[in-house]
Design an enzyme around this catalytic site. Structure first.
Site, PDB file in Angstrom:
ATOM      1  N   ARG B  61       0.693  -1.141  -0.128  1.00  0.00           N
ATOM      2  CA  ARG B  61      -0.007  -0.109  -0.070  1.00  0.00           C
ATOM      3  C   ARG B  61       0.692   1.475  -0.088  1.00  0.00           C
ATOM      4  O   ARG B  61       0.266   2.235  -0.252  1.00  0.00           O
ATOM      5  CB  ARG B  61      -0.973   0.270   1.172  1.00  0.00           C
ATOM      6  CG  ARG B  61      -2.094  -1.088   1.299  1.00  0.00           C
ATOM      7  CD  ARG B  61      -3.000  -0.909   0.030  1.00  0.00           C
ATOM      8  NE  ARG B  61      -3.922  -1.979  -0.062  1.00  0.00           N
ATOM      9  CZ  ARG B  61      -4.358  -2.597  -0.709  1.00  0.00           C
ATOM     10  NH1 ARG B  61      -3.689  -2.581  -2.148  1.00  0.00           N
ATOM     11  NH2 ARG B  61      -5.459  -3.703  -0.692  1.00  0.00           N
ATOM     12  N   ASN B  91       0.140  -1.736  -7.492  1.00  0.00           N
ATOM     13  CA  ASN B  91      -1.113  -0.745  -7.434  1.00  0.00           C
ATOM     14  C   ASN B  91      -1.177   0.068  -6.300  1.00  0.00           C
ATOM     15  O   ASN B  91      -2.066   0.151  -5.642  1.00  0.00           O
ATOM     16  CB  ASN B  91      -2.580  -1.769  -7.594  1.00  0.00           C
ATOM     17  CG  ASN B  91      -2.641  -2.554  -6.451  1.00  0.00           C
ATOM     18  OD1 ASN B  91      -1.573  -2.965  -5.858  1.00  0.00           O
ATOM     19  ND2 ASN B  91      -4.043  -3.093  -6.253  1.00  0.00           N
ATOM     20  N   ASP B 151      -1.694  -6.366 -11.363  1.00  0.00           N
ATOM     21  CA  ASP B 151      -2.758  -6.852 -10.349  1.00  0.00           C
ATOM     22  C   ASP B 151      -3.643  -6.014 -10.030  1.00  0.00           C
ATOM     23  O   ASP B 151      -3.457  -4.805  -9.655  1.00  0.00           O
ATOM     24  CB  ASP B 151      -2.140  -7.557  -9.260  1.00  0.00           C
ATOM     25  CG  ASP B 151      -2.953  -8.407  -8.465  1.00  0.00           C
ATOM     26  OD1 ASP B 151      -3.614  -9.149  -8.699  1.00  0.00           O
ATOM     27  OD2 ASP B 151      -3.099  -7.914  -7.315  1.00  0.00           O
ATOM     28  N   HIS B 231      -3.490 -15.825  -8.039  1.00  0.00           N
ATOM     29  CA  HIS B 231      -4.714 -16.223  -7.447  1.00  0.00           C
ATOM     30  C   HIS B 231      -5.721 -17.196  -8.287  1.00  0.00           C
ATOM     31  O   HIS B 231      -6.713 -16.560  -8.518  1.00  0.00           O
ATOM     32  CB  HIS B 231      -5.456 -15.087  -6.714  1.00  0.00           C
ATOM     33  CG  HIS B 231      -5.428 -13.915  -7.376  1.00  0.00           C
ATOM     34  ND1 HIS B 231      -5.937 -13.805  -8.784  1.00  0.00           N
ATOM     35  CD2 HIS B 231      -5.115 -12.612  -7.209  1.00  0.00           C
ATOM     36  CE1 HIS B 231      -6.038 -12.433  -9.153  1.00  0.00           C
ATOM     37  NE2 HIS B 231      -5.287 -11.802  -8.179  1.00  0.00           N
ATOM     38  N   ASN B 277     -11.214 -10.283  -4.231  1.00  0.00           N
ATOM     39  CA  ASN B 277     -11.022 -10.555  -5.728  1.00  0.00           C
ATOM     40  C   ASN B 277      -9.788 -11.417  -5.904  1.00  0.00           C
ATOM     41  O   ASN B 277      -8.666 -11.008  -5.620  1.00  0.00           O
ATOM     42  CB  ASN B 277     -10.851  -9.213  -6.324  1.00  0.00           C
ATOM     43  CG  ASN B 277     -10.566  -9.133  -7.924  1.00  0.00           C
ATOM     44  OD1 ASN B 277     -10.354 -10.131  -8.514  1.00  0.00           O
ATOM     45  ND2 ASN B 277     -10.629  -7.993  -8.376  1.00  0.00           N
ATOM     46  N   ASP B 304      -1.583 -12.776  -1.554  1.00  0.00           N
ATOM     47  CA  ASP B 304      -2.394 -11.380  -1.910  1.00  0.00           C
ATOM     48  C   ASP B 304      -3.056 -10.600  -0.632  1.00  0.00           C
ATOM     49  O   ASP B 304      -4.298  -9.997  -0.666  1.00  0.00           O
ATOM     50  CB  ASP B 304      -3.806 -11.889  -2.799  1.00  0.00           C
ATOM     51  CG  ASP B 304      -4.414 -10.911  -3.251  1.00  0.00           C
ATOM     52  OD1 ASP B 304      -3.887  -9.711  -3.519  1.00  0.00           O
ATOM     53  OD2 ASP B 304      -5.558 -11.276  -4.245  1.00  0.00           O
TER      54      ASP B 304
HETATM   55 ZN   LIG Z   1      -5.457  -9.815  -8.121  1.00  0.00          ZN
END
Ligand SMILES: [Zn+2]
EC number: 3.5.2.3
Lengths: 313, 429
Positions: B61, B91, B151, B231, B277, B304
């Protein structure tokens, strides 16, 4: 009964029959007048509507007021409350107000479940997203009983957008509990993928199902589905799945036509069908108040008798 | 001079007890009854010794959402979970799509010092799926990026995906795909099936994942590139990957701990702690994933780990954030799902959670066998206690664990990063 009414599945057969019987008594007790019963005097019912639905809100408001409850209308539509974190803040506010019952209408499936974690009062689901609308199913069952008697073995056909319909979900569950046989009719695009796991038959052919139906319930086609590719055109939908006078003629003499409203006349139901003697659409509105009175009474009434009769919770 | 440690009586990969001597950042010796003057003794009787765990899929993050996690808090959580290396997903805000951002994350990891932080680079600029990011510059940077992923988003354009797969061949990189066909999952909330039908939530069909995986393995085969599938969550995806491997496709795949243990029945509570997700799937999918991990069709476990602040989950399901934290519970969940069921032994766990992820990520100093001369990245794990998971006790800044109150086996007792303990006696050092 459970403390909340969030899903029609919360009701056992005995619970459901108790609600319907209580609704019948309350209807008789208040019939023809705006007579008030003192049953819920001193109790507070909050109508928490995150989605516009004047019909449902007015119905709950009338039900609560006829039982002498204090009613607070909390319309969150259009305010900043469309953001999720506010549901919890709203719940805390309701707690501070000491709400005994919270009637919630919300655009998100499951919002009443979440609310029930955060308030002490009873939560009544007045429609959540594409999930359930249990008091609609109760008023529908109440209407069917008044017209047709016992629902055991009755054949109920529900037609339209099953995939997105909270009315259909609650009706399938409640009607199954009450022993009726449900058939769902829709274009395949508007049926959930796992509909075969539901306690209902499925057909794509309305004409084949009509002659053996005791009840035909037409669902509203939402405008947002019309341009989302679920069916080619409104005209084609109407031809294949709409109920017009010609189709209505295939019904048995005793069969009734229902619609939860608001209707798209000329789309899922023709005007001459909506206005025919088979149609229960106007009764459904009146019956809604009785059914909701019964629910509020049974959830909030404590040990006090509704109208002189001891009713167990 | 760094401290010398003598780990006494650990069961290396679950085998017979042995002593491990750790000196100057490497394993100096391994065998019965070792002795070393001045060494600090770590009593490890009954503990399983594993090579330090490596996570190929972590959301730290930082930069951008330091309220949910930072490189510091996330790597502390990693150390507590037995990890010595994590791959930080791209991300962030700004997106890790330039050499500058990946070097920043890499440096933050070095400064934190709890585990190696290997940045993942974005495949496309801004994760938008349109133009390739400067993949070569990220590969050449101090962070030496080898894993590229958008991702959170799928590289759904077939031509962009093809170019990315081809381009990373120049430096032995791999594209890690988040397989989610975007049109089939617009507004999707949970696995499409019996539960979504009953709960009235927009379904997330298995085919939305499987269609992308099928396309990507064919593309990877066509251009001869390495593909990694993030995943994997459905039985159908497993079948496609198994087929692709049988044809010689250079595909690897990961499964998360939560997809090995939890299923979509949990959505019945409408508690978005279970919103993730890809979504939790059916019990049959869980069974297929466990067997695929056991037989090697799925190569690795990746967490994840996706931290979110409290308010992102204390909402209605539809508006809640997707994701769950997992670094501090991964090994326990894998023990519960794979070891207790007899599907995997501890050597298998070491392979799926350390050796293989390090190989896929091309981390030369990680995932090495526990033997003399190897870097001393070691996790000591006590598989015997069962305990209820307590989110308040976690090192992560976030609390969005789906296991709160659930009883899980095992406890990480110590983690060594190149000979230095980041965790000792279950406590951060
Ligand atoms: Zn993902």
């Amino acid at each position: 009964m459970k403390r909340h009414l969030i899903s029609a599945a919360d009701l056992t057969r005995d619970d459901a029959l108790l609600v319907l019987d209580t609704a019948e008594e309350l209807a008789r007790a208040t019939e023809g007048s705006m007579k008030k019963l003192p049953t819920l005097r001193g109790r507070t019912v909050v109508n928490l509507f995150f989605e516009d639905s004047t019909r449902t809100r007015i119905s709950f408001e009338a039900a609560a007021k006829r039982l002498s409850a204090d009613v607070i209308n909390f319309s969150a539509k259009g305010s900043s409350v469309s953001k999720g974190e506010s549901l919890k803040d709203t719940a805390l506010t309701l707690e501070a107000m000491g709400a005994d019952g919270v009637v919630i209408r919300h655009g998100a499936s499951g919002a009443p479940h979440r609310l029930a974690n955060w308030v002490r009062g009873s939560v009544v689901n007045a429609g959540d997203g594409t999930h359930e609308h249990p008091t609609q199913a109760l008023l529908d069952a109440f209407t069917m009983r008044r017209r047709l008697g016992d629902l055991d073995g009755r054949k109920v056909t529900i037609v339209g957008d099953i995939l997105h319909s909270r009315v259909a979900r609650s009706n399938v569950l409640l009607l199954n509990t009450l022993g009726a046989e449900v058939t769902l009719v829709a274009p395949p695009t508007l049926l959930p993928v796992a509909v075969d796991t539901w306690p209902a038959e499925v057909s794509y052919d309305l004409d084949a199902v009509l002659p053996k139906s005791d009840v035909v319930m037409m669902l509203r086609v939402q405008h947002e589905r019309m341009n989302a590719g679920y069916f080619p055109t409104v005209r084609e939908y109407s031809r294949r799945y709409g109920l017009d006078a010609e189709r209505m003629a295939r019904l048995a003499d005793h069969a009734i036509v229902m619609h939860p409203g608001p209707m798209n006349r000329g789309v899922e139901i023709a005007a001459e069908v909506a206005d025919s003697v088979r149609s229960t659409i106007v009764e459904q509105v009146a019956n809604g108040v009785s059914a909701r009175m019964a629910v509020l009474y049974l959830l909030l009434g404590g040990s006090e008798p509704a109208i002189g009769k001891e009713v167990s919770q | 001079m760094s401290t010398t440690y003598l780990i006494k009586g650990a069961r290396v990969l679950g085998g017979d007890p042995a002593d491990i001597l750790v000196r100057d950042g490497v394993i100096a010796g391994i065998g019965p009854d070792l002795a070393a003057d001045g060494a600090e003794v770590v009593e490890a009787g009954g503990l399983v010794a594993l090579p330090g765990l490596v996570d190929l899929h972590t959301h730290l993050r930082e930069p951008g959402r330091e309220d949910a996690e930072t490189v510091g808090s996330g790597t502390r959580a990693a150390a507590m979970g037995g990890y010595t290396a994590v791959h930080a997903m791209a991300n962030t805000d700004p997106v890790a799509d330039t050499a500058g951002v990946v070097e920043q994350v890499w440096r933050l990891g070095r400064e934190a010092g709890y585990c190696d932080v290997q940045p993942v680079g974005a495949v496309t600029v801004g994760l938008k799926g349109e133009r390739l990011a400067e993949i070569g510059a990220m590969a050449d940077s101090a962070a030496a990026v080898r894993v590229f992923s958008d991702d959170g988003h799928c590289v759904s354009d077939a031509v962009v995906m093809r170019r990315a797969l081809e381009y990373v061949k120049a430096f032995d990189g791999v594209v890690a795909q988040h397989a989610q066909e975007p049109r089939l999952t617009e507004g999707a909330q949970m696995n499409e099936g019996e539960m979504s039908a009953a709960l009235g939530m927009r379904g997330w069909p298995a085919v939305a994942e499987e269609a992308i995986i099928a396309r990507d393995v064919l593309l990877a085969q066509h251009v001869g590139s390495r593909l990694h599938v993030c995943h994997v969550s459905t039985a159908g995806s497993v079948e496609i990957i198994r087929w692709a491997k049988s044809k010689g496709c250079r595909v690897t795949a990961e499964v998360t701990p939560h997809h090995l243990l939890l299923n979509d029945g949990l959505a019945e509570s409408y508690d978005p702690i279970y919103k993730v997700n890809p979504p939790l799937r059916t019990a049959d999918d869980v069974t297929a994933l466990r067997h695929a991990l056991a037989d090697g069709t799925i190569d690795i476990v990746a967490t994840d780990h996706a931290p979110h602040p409290v308010e992102a989950k204390e909402t209605e399901w539809a508006v809640a954030a997707m994701g769950m934290i997992g670094l501090e519970t991964a090994l326990s969940v894998v023990q519960e799902a794979m070891v207790e069921t007899g599907l995997l032994d501890w050597a298998g766990v070491a392979d799926r959670m350390s050796t293989a992820p390090a190989r896929i990520g091309r981390l030369s100093g990680q995932g090495r066998p526990l033997e003399a001369g190897a870097p001393a990245n070691i996790t000591l794990y006590d598989p015997s206690p069962r305990r209820a998971v307590d989110p308040a006790a976690m090192a992560s800044k976030s609390r969005n664990t789906p296991y709160a109150g659930m009883e899980l086996p095992g406890r990480v007792v110590a983690t060594f990063l190149r000979g230095r303990p980041t965790v000792l006696e279950g406590k951060l050092q």
